[in-house]
Design a protein around this motif. Structure first.
Motif, mmCIF file in Angstrom:
data_model
loop_
_atom_site.group_PDB
_atom_site.id
_atom_site.type_symbol
_atom_site.label_atom_id
_atom_site.label_comp_id
_atom_site.label_asym_id
_atom_site.label_seq_id
_atom_site.Cartn_x
_atom_site.Cartn_y
_atom_site.Cartn_z
ATOM 1 N N HIS A 170 3.794 -36.624 -23.717
ATOM 2 C CA HIS A 170 3.915 -35.399 -22.927
ATOM 3 C C HIS A 170 5.398 -35.152 -22.660
ATOM 4 N N PHE A 171 5.868 -33.985 -23.014
ATOM 5 C CA PHE A 171 7.263 -33.670 -22.716
ATOM 6 C C PHE A 171 7.454 -32.159 -22.594
ATOM 7 N N THR A 172 8.571 -31.786 -21.956
ATOM 8 C CA THR A 172 8.933 -30.371 -21.802
ATOM 9 C C THR A 172 10.127 -30.059 -22.682
ATOM 10 N N ILE A 173 10.255 -28.764 -23.007
ATOM 11 C CA ILE A 173 11.374 -28.304 -23.838
ATOM 12 C C ILE A 173 12.066 -27.155 -23.104
ATOM 13 N N SER A 174 13.373 -27.262 -22.910
ATOM 14 C CA SER A 174 14.140 -26.207 -22.246
ATOM 15 C C SER A 174 15.610 -26.394 -22.570
ATOM 16 N N ASP A 175 16.283 -25.297 -22.893
ATOM 17 C CA ASP A 175 17.720 -25.318 -23.175
ATOM 18 C C ASP A 175 18.079 -26.319 -24.266
ATOM 19 N N GLY A 176 17.199 -26.411 -25.279
ATOM 20 C CA GLY A 176 17.477 -27.311 -26.384
ATOM 21 C C GLY A 176 17.289 -28.769 -26.047
ATOM 22 N N LYS A 177 16.694 -29.075 -24.896
ATOM 23 C CA LYS A 177 16.503 -30.461 -24.489
ATOM 24 C C LYS A 177 15.017 -30.789 -24.424
ATOM 25 N N ILE A 178 14.681 -32.004 -24.887
ATOM 26 C CA ILE A 178 13.316 -32.504 -24.793
ATOM 27 C C ILE A 178 13.283 -33.570 -23.709
ATOM 28 N N THR A 179 12.425 -33.331 -22.704
ATOM 29 C CA THR A 179 12.365 -34.234 -21.554
ATOM 30 C C THR A 179 10.951 -34.760 -21.390
ATOM 31 N N THR A 180 10.822 -36.062 -21.315
ATOM 32 C CA THR A 180 9.512 -36.676 -21.124
ATOM 33 C C THR A 180 9.017 -36.435 -19.707
#
Length: 644
Positions: A170-180
């Protein structure tokens, strides 16, 4: 609100294949995770997008959700063979039906990836009518880890669920960044099952709380009393005023950045000869700005082409502004101002009547030899002498007056009280008059103004003021417009856009000039002198509001923000700031002083009248007594002569 997006209506009658695509090896785990996330987000419904090759995972998802999420509504679309124009049309329709936001579940495949790419740039092609970037929420289900599609994505609220063996990432994507998403711990084992620890909506979609996520907005505006512009010592343009305060508050509430844009023609907006919109309205129509914040009045014509955000943030009045016309009187004229002319006439009449009454007393007084008083010329002289005596008596308040006649003593007593009251009132008003500045208005109404041959007037040369005058059926307004057309032949500055040009003409010594338009009240209150006045507030039903492009994506959020600012009292404070009275105290006091009229000193006049009546009554009694004494004396002399 959640939308499950999928092109083409899906039929529940499709056959369920016995085997899922091998790429969806952890489909059960993904569906389980999806259900938990939807519960935590409390989505009431959704739209699902998928491609035909993944219809089995879709069926599995729908079946699981049907059992696990009671009342959850889905709309399912098959993306197979859908062209990009049809995809854009579908996204537009979904956005128009949204209530509080677009919510999407996407089964990622080659075709649905094209939909995602279209949605990523959709706002730039929608004429500023959509805001997929920050108002849509996406849950993307992917059969495997990927690297390519989202590193340059504009969409802000994305959750991705992918398979890694039996584990769901599970992760989010925003501003070119992938965050778990650390709060989601799903270990799909027979012993423990899926787990979720302290996962709030803010953690799942962290950008929701950031609203527009520093999205840059262009705000159209104009310099006025609402907005001032200057260049600081570092050669940077700096803005101040209520427009800046309101823009800062909205930017803080909705989390956007902004830049002010002024129209090159410095107009509020009207149609040119070729039918094109100019000024601030033109900027909105051409979508060169996202909104307008200025002293921009709501009109029926403007409402047809732009949307106004209610509630309005202030009011506006169309008024006539002129020089206050200060004229300082000399001291010798001020001494006559405290009393009305009729009061002076009443005092003079009192003096004359009392002088005549005193003459009658003197004529009939046994102590005085006034046989010569009966001659006409001597009567006039006696009356004048008595009048001079009374005038000196009034100024001296009766000092040195003594007489043996009872009628005169009564008259003097009442006259003394009359003089005390009148003198006290006069002195009080004289003191006020000597310290007061008399403001003289060359005219008191527009009817008087249009008849003055040596006066001019002007307006700011934008369409609203012109339209007000040109379309008016009022005789005075028609004369004002006719005068403007005549003045413009030799003096084009009467249509100058800059209000400061008109104000400077009003304040120029010897200039006889009046300005018609908006902002007159704020022009007066923002000054630190008493130089200006409103001759007449002609139209007061204009309200000033934020304007956006027609069907702008900003409208619902701005309306919500403005409603909150109104409820908290911020808009009231803003209005008070606009119309804050910065003038000296003596300018704020209305010139209500007037000369004292006869009815204002009616008590003193009545007192003098009672004194006169009483004195006349006593005089009659004295005359009767004198007559009786004379008769008795004659009777005694007669008897004495007979006795002798």
């Amino acid at each position: 609100m959640v939308w499950w997006l999928a092109i083409g209506v899906y039929s529940r009658n499709l056959d369920i294949q016995s085997q899922l695509d091998e790429n969806w090896g952890c489909s059960d785990n993904i569906v389980s995770s999806l259900s938990i996330i939807i519960k935590r987000l409390r989505w009431p419904d959704a739209n699902i997008f998928y491609e035909a090759q993944g219809n089995e995972i879709v069926l599995n998802t729908l079946r699981y959700i049907e059992q696990d999420l009671v009342g959850f509504q889905t709309t399912v679309f098959d993306m197979t063979g859908i062209s990009p124009p049809d995809t854009e049309n579908m996204l537009r329709q979904i956005y128009q039906k949204k209530i509080k936001g677009v919510r999407i579940i996407l089964f990622l495949s080659n075709t649905t990836l094209e939909l995602l790419e279209i949605a990523n740039t959709f706002d730039s092609r929608s004429n500023k009518t959509t805001n997929y970037r920050t108002s849509s929420s996406w849950i993307i289900l992917s059969s495997s880890m990927f690297k390519r599609p989202f590193l340059d994505i504009q969409l802000r609220n994305i959750i991705v669920l992918t398979c890694y063996r039996d584990l769901v990432e599970h992760f989010t994507i925003s501003d070119g960044k992938i965050t778990t998403i650390d709060c989601l711990i799903h270990h799909h084992t027979p012993a423990t099952g899926p787990k979720i620890e302290n996962c709030s909506a803010d953690l799942l979609f962290p950008n929701i709380k950031y609203r527009y996520s520093n999205h840059h907005v262009l705000i159209g505006t104009l310099e006025s009393n609402f907005l001032q512009k200057h260049v600081d010592k570092y050669n940077n343009t700096v803005y101040s005023g209520v427009v800046v305060e309101l823009s800062d508050m909205l930017a803080k509430h909705l989390n956007f950045t902004f830049t002010f844009v002024q129209p090159s023609d410095d107009k509020y907006g009207g149609k040119s000869s070729d039918g094109k919109w100019q000024g601030l309205v033109g900027l909105l129509v051409r979508e060169e700005v996202d909104m307008v914040i200025a002293d921009f009045s709501i009109t029926e014509e403007r409402s047809k082409i732009v949307d106004f955000i209610l509630p309005p943030f202030t009011r506006n009045t169309w008024s006539a502004l002129s020089n206050r016309g200060i004229q300082r009187e000399s001291n010798w004229t001020k001494i006559f101002r405290p009393l009305n002319a009729y009061v002076y006439i009443a005092i003079l009449a009192t003096v004359v009547v009392v002088a005549i009454l005193l003459l009658l007393v003197q004529t009939n007084s046994p102590e005085a030899n006034c046989s010569h008083c009966l001659r006409p010329w001597n009567c006039v002289i006696s009356i004048l002498n008595n009048a001079l005596f009374l005038i000196s008596f009034v100024t001296a308040r009766g000092d040195g007056v003594s007489t043996k006649k009872a009628s005169v003593r009564v008259l003097v007593a009442f006259l003394s009280m009359f003089c005390i009251v009148l003198t006290g009132v006069y002195l009080g008003n004289l003191t006020a008059a000597l310290t007061d500045t008399k403001y003289h208005k060359p005219f008191n109404s527009l009817e008087e103004l249009v008849e003055l041959p040596d006066w001019k007037w002007g307006i700011r040369g934008y369409s609203l003021s012109k339209k007000i005058l040109k379309n008016s059926k009022n005789n005075v307004m028609m004369k004002i417009w006719k005068g403007l057309e005549e003045f413009n032949k030799t003096d084009p500055s009467i249509f100058d856009i800059d209000i400061n040009v008109h104000v400077n003409r009003i304040l120029t010594e010897g200039e006889k000039y009046v300005y018609f338009g908006f902002g007159a009240e704020s022009q007066i209150l923002n000054r630190n002198d008493c130089a200006l006045q409103i001759v007449d507030s002609i139209l007061s039903n204009f309200q000033t509001a934020i304007a956006v492009t027609k069907n702008s994506y900003l409208k619902p959020d701005l309306e919500s923000a403005m409603a909150k600012l109104s409820d908290t009292g911020f808009l009231t404070m803003l209005d008070e700031t606009i119309y804050k009275d910065n003038r000296p105290q003596h300018c704020k006091n209305r010139d209500t002083k007037r000369p004292l009229r006869l009815e204002d000193v009616l008590g003193a006049v009545s007192l003098a009248s009672v004194g006169l009546a009483t004195a006349i009554f006593v005089l009659i009694i004295e005359k009767c007594q004198q007559h009786n004494k004379l008769s008795l004396h004659q009777f005694n002399e007669y008897n004495f002569s007979i006795w002798r």
